[in-house]
Motif scaffolding. Structure first.
Motif, PDB file in Angstrom:
ATOM      1  N   SER A 164      78.748  59.687  -2.523  1.00  0.00           N
ATOM      2  CA  SER A 164      78.306  60.195  -1.440  1.00  0.00           C
ATOM      3  C   SER A 164      77.208  60.135  -0.839  1.00  0.00           C
ATOM      4  CB  SER A 164      78.764  61.803  -1.556  1.00  0.00           C
ATOM      5  OG  SER A 164      80.143  62.148  -2.016  1.00  0.00           O
ATOM      6  N   SER A 202      79.094  56.755   1.441  1.00  0.00           N
ATOM      7  CA  SER A 202      79.819  57.639   2.599  1.00  0.00           C
ATOM      8  C   SER A 202      80.132  58.940   1.882  1.00  0.00           C
ATOM      9  CB  SER A 202      81.055  57.190   3.268  1.00  0.00           C
ATOM     10  OG  SER A 202      81.815  58.247   3.578  1.00  0.00           O
ATOM     11  N   SER A 203      79.594  60.213   2.210  1.00  0.00           N
ATOM     12  CA  SER A 203      80.016  61.610   1.851  1.00  0.00           C
ATOM     13  C   SER A 203      81.347  61.941   2.353  1.00  0.00           C
ATOM     14  CB  SER A 203      79.088  62.384   2.228  1.00  0.00           C
ATOM     15  OG  SER A 203      78.527  62.417   3.737  1.00  0.00           O
ATOM     16  N   GLY A 204      81.854  61.539   3.569  1.00  0.00           N
ATOM     17  CA  GLY A 204      83.016  62.141   4.038  1.00  0.00           C
ATOM     18  C   GLY A 204      84.078  61.305   3.321  1.00  0.00           C
TER      19      GLY A 204
END
Lengths: 396, 396
Positions: free
Chosen positions: B236, B240-242
């Motif tokens: 994340s 990318s955290s999403g």
């Protein structure tokens, strides 16, 4: 160190189907065991086009944390589709996004059930749901599944016998594993009984858009004037199963608690694919795409039924589904189902033994499940012919 | 209908931070409240290139169901990286993929804790983990966090006071919200105490790769000869955290049960992004990318500390992190922290009140959390100046 596992997970086994799925790395095995949609059902080219545009123009939002309840434009698009297609969603309802339909089922049980509470289920039923309920400590109790759904009188008997029932779990349309559909009359009667006993219905409808024969029947949720139905479904069978995007429409008070549970489990569902689903729904022809999947599955199901008609001894019974992914076969009494499944795998044909779907994990079964969406036409022809051979050998 | 919510979820509130996050739709608010990585930390262009190639050449596999434990090449790449970077992973350990680090924490608690069992936590600690433990029915009990981690003697006192402790939850590196790092000496002492009392350690290391000052300290898991540490982390903060891709490395017997729980929750993690992570790890320069994030966060943290030095009354104390995303500020006794946070929001600056991170939800706090990864440099300058004004007004 000797590990002490929690009571809820200590006795729980991995799903037999997921285990079979893992072992199917042998490419010479013909598998009717999966519950996978056909790879032809994924609109890869169009998803790829939208994906490229998201990376070009909305990457920062698509790769960042999102809201637990889901990407707002997707929630809106799903709520509208549920209303238009199925007459689902009243003022007291809220629609949220989940990580596959599975998470909706699991969160519903977490929100409503304490350890020892009962979930009444069609017997047989979807192993993934049964295990999710068991992992919360709930007890799964079966109500026999008939060709047109469970019997309302038998449901009421079970409700009386198990006064700590918190939920009735149903897959009314193209049931997994049964391939059966609950009639409109039975849906009404089941709803009335649930209302009378103040018990929630958990309606699971992953295959509802995959009808390729017969007449549409509205989901039980469409008659939910009293706020007693939690409706779960997903994009797994119409866009992509691997992306894990599903949705729940249920009374807001329940959804709030499910969202708290979801926050604890995974914070939110993959944001990029939520945007992808929304763009596909609003910019492309989802209904046209689903029409193609229906045609594909009609052909595959018809082929499998034709082959069963041709090769299976007439003592073997099987359902004739009007949609979904599965045919449920039942061997005559006296034939050992487990021996049949083992003989089939020895001939390199994999099916799922019916015991995997039993609410009572110790109960026997005479049945096994066949999937027609995943195998090639050629594999369907060869595989069913071999299953017919095994059946003839065992029936003598 | 009056809904009866399960005991575990009935009293649980949504995370204050996620709620603040939702309310931050007012674009004029300067937010130091999020825990978001900077959008500049997402290698969007490279992820887009790999994504296009997956849609072109591997779409069927990327959009189909996968294995619960994770995409095998990604599991292998993660296990190798953990070994190379952190000396983590022994013969008895298994690495699996989870839907964000959050799911790893939650599954560890589901696997080990029955309702009423105790999880000892640094106090304050990560609200997402605390809520996940509470949602399983576990009780969160705090051990005071100091500048160099919890005190081993205080940990042992707590273990004796709470003999039904099943897990010690720690974020030893760049703690959230504290911004503190547990010293190597303390890590050794904590491990020895956990071993002595036969209690598992749940080590959460989401920020471990984000060191921008000081010397690396190996995770507690690196000394785990006895199989008593469950290690959780994620992509994340570095990719990318999403996308919600995390991982767990833990003794196989524990991982097996966590996988059973994961199967119930979401079947598996988004397959496409698992493939994307694997390709990025093996084809691109992940270490080079992380070096850029470190430089970015060093600059942002330094800027925020400089502004705090300039504008905050000297009675206000704050941590000086060597990595991660957060600075923890503490107001002098007698100043009302909640009033401070409200006065700040009236000036359109959002921070998270320290009470949100307390193990005991009723306990007071003199502290609040600042995030420096998300706001722009200009917002850091203006926002801290305004917080300084509020502090001077309240300190009189």
């Amino acid at each position: 160190m000797e590990y002490k596992i929690s009571d809820n997970l200590a006795s729980l086994k991995p799903s037999a189907i997921r285990e079979i799925f893992k072992s199917l790395t042998d490419p010479t095995i013909i598998s009717f065991a999966a519950g996978n949609p056909s790879p032809l059902s994924f609109p890869a080219k169009e998803l790829g086009e939208i994906s490229a545009d998201i990376f070009e123009n909305s990457a920062a939002a698509a790769l960042q944390y999102g809201i637990t309840e889901g990407y707002p434009p997707l929630r809106k698009a799903v709520a509208e589709r549920l209303q238009n297609k199925f007459r689902i969603g009243r003022e007291f309802d809220t629609t949220i996004i989940t990580s596959g339909g599975q998470q909706g089922l699991e969160l519903a049980c977490r929100a409503l059930c304490n350890p020892g509470d009962v979930v009444l289920c069609e017997n047989p039923s979807f192993i993934g749901a049964l295990n999710a309920f068991r992992a919360v400590g709930a007890k799964t109790v079966g109500v026999p599944l008939h060709e047109d759904g469970i019997d309302p009188a038998e449901l009421e008997e079970a409700l009386i016998a198990y006064p700590n029932t918190k939920m009735i779990y149903l897959i009314p349309t193209f049931q997994n594993p049964g391939g059966t559909t609950t009639s409109a009359e039975k849906r009404k009667a089941i709803y009335a009984i649930a209302k009378k006993h103040s018990v929630m219905i958990l309606e699971d409808n992953p295959y509802g858009e995959l009808r390729f024969a017969g007449e549409d029947i509205l989901p039980i949720k469409s008659m939910d004037e009293d706020g007693i139905v939690i409706y779960c479904s997903s994009f797994s069978k119409i866009l992509s199963s691997g992306m894990r995007v599903g949705f729940v429409c249920a009374p807001d008070a329940i959804v709030q608690k499910m969202a708290v549970g979801k926050q604890c489990e995974d914070v939110h569902t993959n944001q990029f694919f939520q945007m992808l689903c929304h763009r596909f729904m609003t910019e492309r022809d989802l209904d046209g795409h689903i029409a193609k999947i229906r045609t594909l599955y009609r052909e595959k199901c018809t082929l499998m039924l034709d082959m069963l008609d041709k090769h299976m001894p007439k003592e073997v019974h099987y359902t004739r589904p009007e949609g979904g992914l599965f045919i449920w076969c039942t061997l005559p009494d006296g034939v050992d189902m487990n021996a049949f499944v083992k003989a089939a795998i020895a001939k390199k044909v994999a099916v799922v033994p019916g015991t995997a779907f039993n609410c009572d994990t110790e109960a026997p079964s005479q049945s096994f499940r066949l999937n027609y969406s995943t195998p090639s036409d050629d594999d369907i022809r060869r595989g069913i012919e071999m299953l017919g051979e095994v059946a003839r050998e065992m029936l003598g």
